[in-house]
Design a protein around this motif. Sequence first.
Motif, PDB file in Angstrom:
ATOM      1  N   ALA A  56       0.826  -1.214   0.000  1.00  0.00           N
ATOM      2  CA  ALA A  56       0.000   0.000   0.000  1.00  0.00           C
ATOM      3  C   ALA A  56       0.856   1.258   0.000  1.00  0.00           C
ATOM      4  CB  ALA A  56      -0.928  -0.001   1.213  1.00  0.00           C
ATOM      5  N   ALA A  57       1.985   1.214   0.711  1.00  0.00           N
ATOM      6  CA  ALA A  57       2.862   2.383   0.798  1.00  0.00           C
ATOM      7  C   ALA A  57       3.532   2.692  -0.541  1.00  0.00           C
ATOM      8  CB  ALA A  57       3.934   2.157   1.870  1.00  0.00           C
ATOM      9  N   GLN A  58       3.594   1.717  -1.444  1.00  0.00           N
ATOM     10  CA  GLN A  58       4.137   1.953  -2.777  1.00  0.00           C
ATOM     11  C   GLN A  58       3.053   2.418  -3.758  1.00  0.00           C
ATOM     12  OE1 GLN A  58       7.245  -1.540  -3.583  1.00  0.00           O
ATOM     13  NE2 GLN A  58       5.527  -2.186  -2.348  1.00  0.00           N
ATOM     14  N   ILE A  59       1.864   1.838  -3.636  1.00  0.00           N
ATOM     15  CA  ILE A  59       0.799   2.099  -4.616  1.00  0.00           C
ATOM     16  C   ILE A  59      -0.009   3.356  -4.290  1.00  0.00           C
ATOM     17  CG2 ILE A  59      -1.243   1.170  -5.749  1.00  0.00           C
ATOM     18  CD1 ILE A  59      -0.216  -1.641  -5.012  1.00  0.00           C
ATOM     19  N   ASP A  60      -0.440   3.493  -3.049  1.00  0.00           N
ATOM     20  CA  ASP A  60      -1.377   4.571  -2.699  1.00  0.00           C
ATOM     21  C   ASP A  60      -0.872   5.975  -3.033  1.00  0.00           C
ATOM     22  OD1 ASP A  60      -2.974   2.534  -1.859  1.00  0.00           O
ATOM     23  OD2 ASP A  60      -2.872   2.986   0.277  1.00  0.00           O
ATOM     24  N   PRO A  61       0.411   6.290  -2.809  1.00  0.00           N
ATOM     25  CA  PRO A  61       0.874   7.647  -3.135  1.00  0.00           C
ATOM     26  C   PRO A  61       0.806   7.977  -4.629  1.00  0.00           C
ATOM     27  CG  PRO A  61       2.364   6.621  -1.571  1.00  0.00           C
ATOM     28  CD  PRO A  61       1.455   5.539  -2.076  1.00  0.00           C
ATOM     29  N   ARG A  62       0.677   6.977  -5.478  1.00  0.00           N
ATOM     30  CA  ARG A  62       0.635   7.196  -6.925  1.00  0.00           C
ATOM     31  C   ARG A  62      -0.780   7.181  -7.488  1.00  0.00           C
ATOM     32  NH1 ARG A  62       4.893   9.606  -8.524  1.00  0.00           N
ATOM     33  NH2 ARG A  62       5.007   8.616 -10.567  1.00  0.00           N
ATOM     34  N   ARG A  63      -1.753   6.881  -6.656  1.00  0.00           N
ATOM     35  CA  ARG A  63      -3.138   6.789  -7.135  1.00  0.00           C
ATOM     36  C   ARG A  63      -3.704   8.170  -7.463  1.00  0.00           C
ATOM     37  NH1 ARG A  63      -5.505   1.837  -6.285  1.00  0.00           N
ATOM     38  NH2 ARG A  63      -4.582   0.456  -4.717  1.00  0.00           N
ATOM     39  N   PRO A  64      -4.536   8.235  -8.497  1.00  0.00           N
ATOM     40  CA  PRO A  64      -5.211   9.498  -8.808  1.00  0.00           C
ATOM     41  C   PRO A  64      -6.479   9.675  -7.983  1.00  0.00           C
ATOM     42  CG  PRO A  64      -5.778   7.875 -10.457  1.00  0.00           C
ATOM     43  CD  PRO A  64      -4.792   7.206  -9.525  1.00  0.00           C
ATOM     44  N   ASP A  65      -6.787   8.679  -7.143  1.00  0.00           N
ATOM     45  CA  ASP A  65      -8.017   8.702  -6.341  1.00  0.00           C
ATOM     46  C   ASP A  65      -7.676   8.223  -4.931  1.00  0.00           C
ATOM     47  OD1 ASP A  65      -7.767   5.854  -6.479  1.00  0.00           O
ATOM     48  OD2 ASP A  65      -8.875   5.875  -8.378  1.00  0.00           O
ATOM     49  N   ASN A  66      -8.681   7.963  -4.137  1.00  0.00           N
ATOM     50  CA  ASN A  66      -8.461   7.520  -2.761  1.00  0.00           C
ATOM     51  C   ASN A  66      -8.876   6.066  -2.550  1.00  0.00           C
ATOM     52  OD1 ASN A  66      -7.403   9.963  -1.814  1.00  0.00           O
ATOM     53  ND2 ASN A  66      -9.445  10.816  -1.493  1.00  0.00           N
ATOM     54  N   ALA A 255      12.191   4.586  -6.974  1.00  0.00           N
ATOM     55  CA  ALA A 255      11.868   3.197  -7.288  1.00  0.00           C
ATOM     56  C   ALA A 255      10.495   2.821  -6.741  1.00  0.00           C
ATOM     57  CB  ALA A 255      12.943   2.270  -6.725  1.00  0.00           C
ATOM     58  N   GLN A 256      10.148   3.347  -5.571  1.00  0.00           N
ATOM     59  CA  GLN A 256       8.809   3.116  -5.023  1.00  0.00           C
ATOM     60  C   GLN A 256       7.748   3.610  -5.996  1.00  0.00           C
ATOM     61  OE1 GLN A 256       8.356   4.665  -0.970  1.00  0.00           O
ATOM     62  NE2 GLN A 256      10.550   4.426  -0.669  1.00  0.00           N
ATOM     63  N   HIS A 257       7.997   4.769  -6.592  1.00  0.00           N
ATOM     64  CA  HIS A 257       7.050   5.331  -7.548  1.00  0.00           C
ATOM     65  C   HIS A 257       6.875   4.408  -8.753  1.00  0.00           C
ATOM     66  CE1 HIS A 257       7.676   9.742  -6.031  1.00  0.00           C
ATOM     67  NE2 HIS A 257       7.072   8.968  -5.149  1.00  0.00           N
ATOM     68  N   GLN A 258       7.973   3.781  -9.184  1.00  0.00           N
ATOM     69  CA  GLN A 258       7.868   2.867 -10.320  1.00  0.00           C
ATOM     70  C   GLN A 258       6.974   1.674  -9.994  1.00  0.00           C
ATOM     71  OE1 GLN A 258      11.991   1.981 -11.397  1.00  0.00           O
ATOM     72  NE2 GLN A 258      11.795   3.373 -13.148  1.00  0.00           N
ATOM     73  N   ILE A 259       7.081   1.172  -8.772  1.00  0.00           N
ATOM     74  CA  ILE A 259       6.231   0.050  -8.365  1.00  0.00           C
ATOM     75  C   ILE A 259       4.764   0.462  -8.369  1.00  0.00           C
ATOM     76  CG2 ILE A 259       5.652  -1.541  -6.500  1.00  0.00           C
ATOM     77  CD1 ILE A 259       8.308  -2.153  -7.870  1.00  0.00           C
TER      78      ILE A 259
END
Length: 292
Positions: A56-66, A255-259
Amino acid sequence: MKLPRYAAAATAAVVLTSVAGVTAVSAAQGNTEHRAAPESNASALPAVNMEAVVKAAQIDPRRPDNKLTPGAKASVLLVEKALADKHLLDKKWVDGYFGTTTTAAYTKFQKSLGYKGISANGLPGKSSLAKLGAGRFTVNHVIVPGPKVKFGTKYYVNTRTQKMLLQAQKLLHRKLVLDQGSYNPGGDPTSVGTHDGGGVVDINVKGMSAATRTAVAKAMRQVGFAAWVRSPQQGNWPWHIHATAINDTDLSVQAQHQIGDYYLGQNGLANRGKDDGPKVTIRTWEEYLRAR
Protein backbone atom coordinates in the motif's frame (compact mmCIF):
# COMPACT_ATOMS: atom_id res chain seq x y z
CA MET A 1 -4.57 14.65 0.61
CA LYS A 2 -1.20 14.23 -1.01
CA LEU A 3 1.86 16.11 0.22
CA PRO A 4 5.41 16.27 -1.20
CA ARG A 5 7.63 13.34 -0.40
CA TYR A 6 11.36 13.43 0.18
CA ALA A 7 14.04 10.77 0.09
CA ALA A 8 17.72 10.59 0.86
CA ALA A 9 20.21 7.95 -0.11
CA ALA A 10 23.36 7.22 1.86
CA THR A 11 26.33 5.10 0.95
CA ALA A 12 27.52 3.09 3.94
CA ALA A 13 31.10 1.88 4.32
CA VAL A 14 31.27 -1.84 3.74
CA VAL A 15 33.22 -4.83 4.96
CA LEU A 16 33.65 -7.76 2.56
CA THR A 17 33.51 -11.36 3.69
CA SER A 18 33.44 -14.51 1.58
CA VAL A 19 30.51 -16.86 2.11
CA ALA A 20 30.30 -20.04 -0.01
CA GLY A 21 31.80 -18.38 -3.04
CA VAL A 22 29.52 -15.34 -2.89
CA THR A 23 30.88 -12.01 -1.73
CA ALA A 24 28.64 -10.82 1.10
CA VAL A 25 28.63 -7.20 2.14
CA SER A 26 27.57 -6.02 5.58
CA ALA A 27 27.29 -2.31 6.17
CA ALA A 28 29.85 -1.06 8.65
CA GLN A 29 27.30 1.36 10.04
CA GLY A 30 24.48 -0.98 9.09
CA ASN A 31 20.98 -0.63 7.76
CA THR A 32 19.43 -0.49 11.19
CA GLU A 33 15.90 -0.66 9.78
CA HIS A 34 16.34 -4.39 9.18
CA ARG A 35 18.02 -5.47 12.39
CA ALA A 36 16.02 -7.84 14.54
CA ALA A 37 13.75 -6.28 17.14
CA PRO A 38 12.65 -7.87 20.41
CA GLU A 39 9.64 -10.16 20.15
CA SER A 40 6.44 -9.17 21.94
CA ASN A 41 4.78 -11.65 24.30
CA ALA A 42 1.34 -10.09 23.85
CA SER A 43 -0.19 -12.88 21.75
CA ALA A 44 -3.63 -11.28 22.02
CA LEU A 45 -2.56 -8.17 20.12
CA PRO A 46 -3.84 -7.62 16.57
CA ALA A 47 -1.41 -8.35 13.75
CA VAL A 48 -0.11 -6.06 11.01
CA ASN A 49 0.49 -7.79 7.69
CA MET A 50 3.80 -6.23 6.66
CA GLU A 51 3.50 -7.37 3.03
CA ALA A 52 0.14 -5.62 2.67
CA VAL A 53 1.29 -2.41 4.37
CA VAL A 54 4.44 -2.11 2.25
CA LYS A 55 2.46 -2.75 -0.93
CA ALA A 56 0.00 0.00 0.00
CA ALA A 57 2.86 2.38 0.80
CA GLN A 58 4.14 1.95 -2.78
CA ILE A 59 0.80 2.10 -4.62
CA ASP A 60 -1.38 4.57 -2.70
CA PRO A 61 0.87 7.65 -3.13
CA ARG A 62 0.63 7.20 -6.93
CA ARG A 63 -3.14 6.79 -7.14
CA PRO A 64 -5.21 9.50 -8.81
CA ASP A 65 -8.02 8.70 -6.34
CA ASN A 66 -8.46 7.52 -2.76
CA LYS A 67 -9.12 3.84 -3.46
CA LEU A 68 -7.58 1.52 -0.88
CA THR A 69 -5.09 -1.19 -1.74
CA PRO A 70 -6.97 -4.50 -1.51
CA GLY A 71 -6.23 -6.46 1.65
CA ALA A 72 -4.26 -3.65 3.30
CA LYS A 73 -6.87 -1.51 5.10
CA ALA A 74 -6.90 -3.23 8.51
CA SER A 75 -3.10 -3.29 8.79
CA VAL A 76 -2.66 0.25 7.49
CA LEU A 77 -5.21 1.50 10.04
CA LEU A 78 -3.21 -0.05 12.88
CA VAL A 79 -0.03 1.64 11.64
CA GLU A 80 -1.78 4.99 11.17
CA LYS A 81 -3.38 4.87 14.62
CA ALA A 82 0.03 4.26 16.17
CA LEU A 83 1.54 7.16 14.21
CA ALA A 84 -1.34 9.41 15.27
CA ASP A 85 -0.87 8.47 18.93
CA LYS A 86 2.76 9.55 18.58
CA HIS A 87 1.54 12.89 17.17
CA LEU A 88 3.19 12.21 13.82
CA LEU A 89 -0.06 11.94 11.84
CA ASP A 90 -3.25 13.96 12.19
CA LYS A 91 -6.15 11.70 13.20
CA LYS A 92 -8.15 12.77 10.15
CA TRP A 93 -5.67 10.81 8.01
CA VAL A 94 -6.24 7.55 9.90
CA ASP A 95 -8.23 6.11 7.02
CA GLY A 96 -6.50 2.97 5.75
CA TYR A 97 -4.97 4.86 2.82
CA PHE A 98 -1.16 4.87 2.91
CA GLY A 99 -0.74 8.03 0.82
CA THR A 100 2.00 10.62 0.91
CA THR A 101 0.77 12.08 4.20
CA THR A 102 1.13 8.72 5.94
CA THR A 103 4.43 8.04 4.18
CA ALA A 104 5.81 11.38 5.40
CA ALA A 105 4.66 10.55 8.94
CA TYR A 106 6.34 7.16 8.78
CA THR A 107 9.56 8.75 7.56
CA LYS A 108 9.46 11.07 10.58
CA PHE A 109 9.04 8.03 12.83
CA GLN A 110 12.01 6.28 11.21
CA LYS A 111 14.15 9.39 11.67
CA SER A 112 13.04 9.63 15.31
CA LEU A 113 14.59 6.18 15.75
CA GLY A 114 17.87 7.46 14.32
CA TYR A 115 17.48 5.89 10.87
CA LYS A 116 19.01 7.71 7.92
CA GLY A 117 19.16 7.42 4.14
CA ILE A 118 17.39 4.37 2.72
CA SER A 119 16.51 3.29 6.27
CA ALA A 120 14.26 6.37 6.47
CA ASN A 121 12.55 5.99 3.08
CA GLY A 122 8.97 5.90 4.38
CA LEU A 123 8.53 2.16 3.73
CA PRO A 124 7.81 0.20 6.93
CA GLY A 125 10.66 -2.18 7.70
CA LYS A 126 10.75 -5.09 10.14
CA SER A 127 12.53 -3.25 12.94
CA SER A 128 10.61 0.03 12.80
CA LEU A 129 7.24 -1.74 12.54
CA ALA A 130 8.06 -3.83 15.60
CA LYS A 131 9.03 -0.71 17.53
CA LEU A 132 5.94 1.20 16.40
CA GLY A 133 3.76 -1.75 17.36
CA ALA A 134 5.24 -2.37 20.81
CA GLY A 135 2.26 -3.04 23.07
CA ARG A 136 -0.12 -2.33 20.16
CA PHE A 137 0.28 -4.96 17.45
CA THR A 138 2.45 -7.80 16.28
CA VAL A 139 3.91 -8.08 12.77
CA ASN A 140 3.48 -11.05 10.43
CA HIS A 141 4.33 -11.73 6.77
CA VAL A 142 7.68 -10.09 7.47
CA ILE A 143 9.88 -8.93 4.57
CA VAL A 144 13.66 -8.71 4.98
CA PRO A 145 15.85 -7.55 2.06
CA GLY A 146 18.91 -9.18 3.59
CA PRO A 147 22.57 -8.17 3.35
CA LYS A 148 24.26 -6.97 0.19
CA VAL A 149 25.87 -9.60 -2.02
CA LYS A 150 27.73 -9.51 -5.30
CA PHE A 151 25.81 -10.67 -8.36
CA GLY A 152 28.24 -11.52 -11.12
CA THR A 153 31.66 -9.92 -10.93
CA LYS A 154 30.85 -6.25 -10.51
CA TYR A 155 27.45 -5.27 -9.11
CA TYR A 156 25.72 -5.57 -5.74
CA VAL A 157 22.17 -6.48 -4.80
CA ASN A 158 20.57 -7.68 -1.57
CA THR A 159 19.91 -11.36 -0.93
CA ARG A 160 16.18 -11.09 -1.64
CA THR A 161 16.92 -9.59 -5.07
CA GLN A 162 19.60 -12.22 -5.64
CA LYS A 163 17.10 -15.03 -5.05
CA MET A 164 14.66 -13.40 -7.45
CA LEU A 165 17.31 -13.10 -10.17
CA LEU A 166 18.42 -16.71 -9.71
CA GLN A 167 14.82 -17.91 -10.02
CA ALA A 168 14.32 -15.85 -13.18
CA GLN A 169 17.44 -17.51 -14.61
CA LYS A 170 15.91 -20.93 -13.90
CA LEU A 171 12.71 -19.99 -15.70
CA LEU A 172 14.68 -18.69 -18.67
CA HIS A 173 17.38 -21.40 -18.75
CA ARG A 174 19.94 -18.66 -19.31
CA LYS A 175 22.32 -16.54 -17.27
CA LEU A 176 21.48 -12.90 -16.65
CA VAL A 177 24.19 -10.25 -16.76
CA LEU A 178 23.75 -6.91 -15.02
CA ASP A 179 24.51 -3.50 -16.52
CA GLN A 180 23.79 -1.85 -13.16
CA GLY A 181 23.02 -3.11 -9.69
CA SER A 182 21.49 -1.72 -6.52
CA TYR A 183 22.79 0.65 -3.82
CA ASN A 184 24.40 2.86 -6.45
CA PRO A 185 23.68 6.47 -5.38
CA GLY A 186 25.07 9.04 -7.77
CA GLY A 187 25.72 6.36 -10.41
CA ASP A 188 24.19 6.53 -13.88
CA PRO A 189 22.40 9.93 -14.02
CA THR A 190 19.83 8.58 -16.48
CA SER A 191 18.55 6.32 -13.68
CA VAL A 192 17.28 9.42 -11.79
CA GLY A 193 17.81 7.83 -8.38
CA THR A 194 16.04 4.50 -8.93
CA HIS A 195 19.24 2.55 -8.20
CA ASP A 196 20.10 4.56 -5.06
CA GLY A 197 18.58 1.89 -2.82
CA GLY A 198 17.98 -1.84 -3.04
CA GLY A 199 15.83 -4.00 -5.28
CA VAL A 200 16.70 -2.39 -8.63
CA VAL A 201 18.81 -3.81 -11.48
CA ASP A 202 19.41 -3.27 -15.19
CA ILE A 203 19.83 -6.38 -17.32
CA ASN A 204 22.28 -6.44 -20.22
CA VAL A 205 20.46 -7.50 -23.42
CA LYS A 206 23.41 -7.51 -25.84
CA GLY A 207 22.86 -10.13 -28.53
CA MET A 208 19.23 -10.76 -27.54
CA SER A 209 16.47 -10.73 -30.13
CA ALA A 210 13.33 -8.70 -29.50
CA ALA A 211 11.50 -11.89 -28.55
CA THR A 212 14.20 -12.87 -26.07
CA ARG A 213 14.18 -9.42 -24.47
CA THR A 214 10.43 -9.73 -23.98
CA ALA A 215 10.83 -13.25 -22.55
CA VAL A 216 13.39 -11.99 -20.02
CA ALA A 217 11.13 -9.11 -18.95
CA LYS A 218 8.25 -11.58 -18.56
CA ALA A 219 10.28 -13.93 -16.37
CA MET A 220 11.40 -11.00 -14.24
CA ARG A 221 7.78 -9.97 -13.76
CA GLN A 222 6.74 -13.52 -12.89
CA VAL A 223 9.14 -13.67 -9.93
CA GLY A 224 8.13 -10.30 -8.50
CA PHE A 225 9.86 -7.52 -10.40
CA ALA A 226 8.25 -4.58 -12.16
CA ALA A 227 10.27 -5.00 -15.35
CA TRP A 228 10.36 -3.20 -18.67
CA VAL A 229 12.41 -3.41 -21.86
CA ARG A 230 13.98 0.04 -22.31
CA SER A 231 14.95 1.28 -25.77
CA PRO A 232 17.21 4.17 -26.89
CA GLN A 233 14.08 5.90 -28.21
CA GLN A 234 12.76 6.26 -24.66
CA GLY A 235 15.81 7.96 -23.17
CA ASN A 236 19.55 8.52 -23.24
CA TRP A 237 20.46 4.88 -22.71
CA PRO A 238 21.18 1.69 -24.68
CA TRP A 239 18.75 -1.23 -24.92
CA HIS A 240 18.37 -2.86 -21.51
CA ILE A 241 15.78 -4.31 -19.15
CA HIS A 242 15.05 -2.24 -16.07
CA ALA A 243 13.65 -4.18 -13.13
CA THR A 244 12.46 -3.05 -9.69
CA ALA A 245 11.66 -5.61 -6.98
CA ILE A 246 8.14 -5.13 -5.63
CA ASN A 247 7.97 -4.78 -1.83
CA ASP A 248 11.72 -4.44 -1.33
CA THR A 249 11.80 -2.23 1.75
CA ASP A 250 15.17 -0.72 0.73
CA LEU A 251 13.70 0.95 -2.38
CA SER A 252 14.52 4.58 -3.07
CA VAL A 253 11.51 6.88 -3.35
CA GLN A 254 11.92 7.00 -7.14
CA ALA A 255 11.87 3.20 -7.29
CA GLN A 256 8.81 3.12 -5.02
CA HIS A 257 7.05 5.33 -7.55
CA GLN A 258 7.87 2.87 -10.32
CA ILE A 259 6.23 0.05 -8.36
CA GLY A 260 3.10 2.10 -7.76
CA ASP A 261 2.92 3.03 -11.45
CA TYR A 262 3.37 -0.63 -12.45
CA TYR A 263 0.34 -1.65 -10.38
CA LEU A 264 -1.60 1.19 -11.99
CA GLY A 265 -0.81 -0.01 -15.53
CA GLN A 266 1.94 2.50 -16.35
CA ASN A 267 5.44 2.23 -17.80
CA GLY A 268 7.54 3.42 -14.85
CA LEU A 269 8.92 6.40 -16.80
CA ALA A 270 8.51 10.09 -16.03
CA ASN A 271 5.81 10.41 -18.70
CA ARG A 272 3.71 7.80 -16.84
CA GLY A 273 2.67 6.29 -20.15
CA LYS A 274 0.79 3.02 -20.62
CA ASP A 275 2.60 -0.13 -19.53
CA ASP A 276 4.36 -1.57 -22.58
CA GLY A 277 5.62 -4.77 -20.99
CA PRO A 278 4.43 -8.40 -21.19
CA LYS A 279 1.19 -9.10 -19.40
CA VAL A 280 1.47 -11.28 -16.30
CA THR A 281 -0.34 -11.59 -12.99
CA ILE A 282 1.37 -9.05 -10.74
CA ARG A 283 2.92 -10.78 -7.74
CA THR A 284 5.54 -10.00 -5.13
CA TRP A 285 8.40 -12.45 -4.59
CA GLU A 286 6.66 -13.81 -1.50
CA GLU A 287 3.38 -14.25 -3.39
CA TYR A 288 5.26 -16.05 -6.18
CA LEU A 289 6.81 -18.47 -3.69
CA ARG A 290 3.43 -19.23 -2.12
CA ALA A 291 1.86 -19.85 -5.55
CA ARG A 292 4.51 -22.39 -6.64
